[in-house]
Write a protein that holds these residues in place. Structure first.
Motif, PDB file in Angstrom:
ATOM      1  N   ILE A 191      16.078  84.210  34.710  1.00 39.55           N
ATOM      2  CA  ILE A 191      17.263  84.544  33.909  1.00 39.55           C
ATOM      3  C   ILE A 191      16.934  85.501  32.766  1.00 39.55           C
ATOM      4  O   ILE A 191      17.790  85.782  31.917  1.00 39.55           O
ATOM      5  N   ASN A 192      15.698  85.982  32.745  1.00 38.59           N
ATOM      6  CA  ASN A 192      15.298  87.063  31.830  1.00 38.59           C
ATOM      7  C   ASN A 192      15.403  86.703  30.349  1.00 38.59           C
ATOM      8  O   ASN A 192      15.784  87.536  29.519  1.00 38.59           O
ATOM      9  N   PHE A 193      15.064  85.463  29.984  1.00 38.68           N
ATOM     10  CA  PHE A 193      15.045  85.094  28.576  1.00 38.68           C
ATOM     11  C   PHE A 193      13.763  85.607  27.929  1.00 38.68           C
ATOM     12  O   PHE A 193      12.660  85.405  28.463  1.00 38.68           O
ATOM     13  N   THR A 194      13.878  86.230  26.778  1.00 40.29           N
ATOM     14  CA  THR A 194      12.721  86.674  26.000  1.00 40.29           C
ATOM     15  C   THR A 194      13.008  86.418  24.523  1.00 40.29           C
ATOM     16  O   THR A 194      14.116  86.035  24.146  1.00 40.29           O
ATOM     17  N   GLY A 195      12.016  86.668  23.693  1.00 40.47           N
ATOM     18  CA  GLY A 195      12.216  86.521  22.260  1.00 40.47           C
ATOM     19  C   GLY A 195      12.852  87.741  21.627  1.00 40.47           C
ATOM     20  O   GLY A 195      13.188  87.724  20.440  1.00 40.47           O
ATOM     21  N   GLU A 196      13.027  88.788  22.398  1.00 37.83           N
ATOM     22  CA  GLU A 196      13.497  90.050  21.837  1.00 37.83           C
ATOM     23  C   GLU A 196      14.991  90.080  21.564  1.00 37.83           C
ATOM     24  O   GLU A 196      15.456  90.882  20.759  1.00 37.83           O
TER      25      GLU A 196
END
Length: 244
Positions: free
Chosen positions: A42-47
């Motif tokens: 699901i493409n979760f990142t901290g950005e």
């Protein structure tokens, strides 16, 4: 309601990044592999704070689920109704910088970061939908909801799983807490095998780290326990009614 993405402030984005970057490094050695795989899917990142619209396109293709934006904690009837229909209620607000380490009410980091990645696992969401259907069916019975909440608490929120690499976390209440991530896998709390009767007999508290954690061997085991959960709770409801 909807997530109005452009309303997020620079502080909101910074808070998300701080929480993500603080929690993520310990997860490869602590979280279930399905959670880590789900984060990638699901493409979760901290950005950037996740955009619900983008995430829902992916989730619907994978398991048919979606994030449903809510203003905060919702009443039990709506909570179970939404999830019985494959809609996971999640708030859109992010805690303030002054609330990084403690928050009374779950914010978006808990609801989205900790819960949503596992919605990519079919057996897990089948279990979640089934117990939500029970909750919707029993919503007028306070004792039934009380018992069902123990199942939800010790699985969806604070569950552990045994994997080839060792004991791992799948409960969102743990995955969103840096302190409880370490504590839950240590030798300090009690670790028990997944057992429906034992869970139904085990109260919990929301204001402290858990004393007890229950361990599953697979998400299929969770789903396969659905008939037993229904049978055991209905048995207790009948016993309570007979004593009234």
């Amino acid at each position: 309601m909807k997530q109005i993405y452009e309303n997020y402030t620079a502080e909101d984005q910074q808070v998300w990044k701080i929480l993500f970057d603080r929690q993520f490094p310990q997860l490869p050695q602590a979280a279930t592999k399905e959670f880590l795989t789900g984060l990638e899917k699901i493409n979760f990142t901290g950005e950037a704070i996740p955009n619900f619209e983008d995430t829902n396109k992916i989730l619907k293709k994978l398991t048919g689920w979606e994030i449903y934006a809510v203003p905060g904690i919702v009443e039990d009837g709506l909570f179970f109704e939404l999830m019985a229909n494959k809609k996971f209620p999640a708030t859109t607000w992010v805690r303030k910088m002054s609330q990084l380490d403690y928050l009374e009410e779950p914010d978006m980091f808990h609801d989205v970061f900790a819960h949503i990645p596992l919605l990519t696992n079919q057996a897990f969401v089948d279990f979640l939908q089934a117990i939500s259907q029970f909750g919707h069916e029993w919503i007028e019975d306070e004792w039934a909801i009380h018992l069902l909440s123990r199942i939800y608490w010790y699985t969806i929120e604070f569950g552990l799983i045994r994997e080839e690499s060792g004991l791992r976390i799948y409960g969102a209440g743990i995955l969103s807490s840096s302190g409880e991530t370490k504590f839950s896998l240590s030798n300090e709390p009690n670790h028990f095998e997944y057992d429906v009767d034992h869970i139904l007999d085990t109260p919990y508290r929301k204001d402290k780290m858990q004393e007890n954690y229950f361990i599953i061997d697979s998400y299929e085991q969770l789903y396969e326990s659905i008939p037993e959960i229904k049978e055991k709770i209905e048995k207790r409801l009948k016993e309570k009614a007979s004593l009234a």
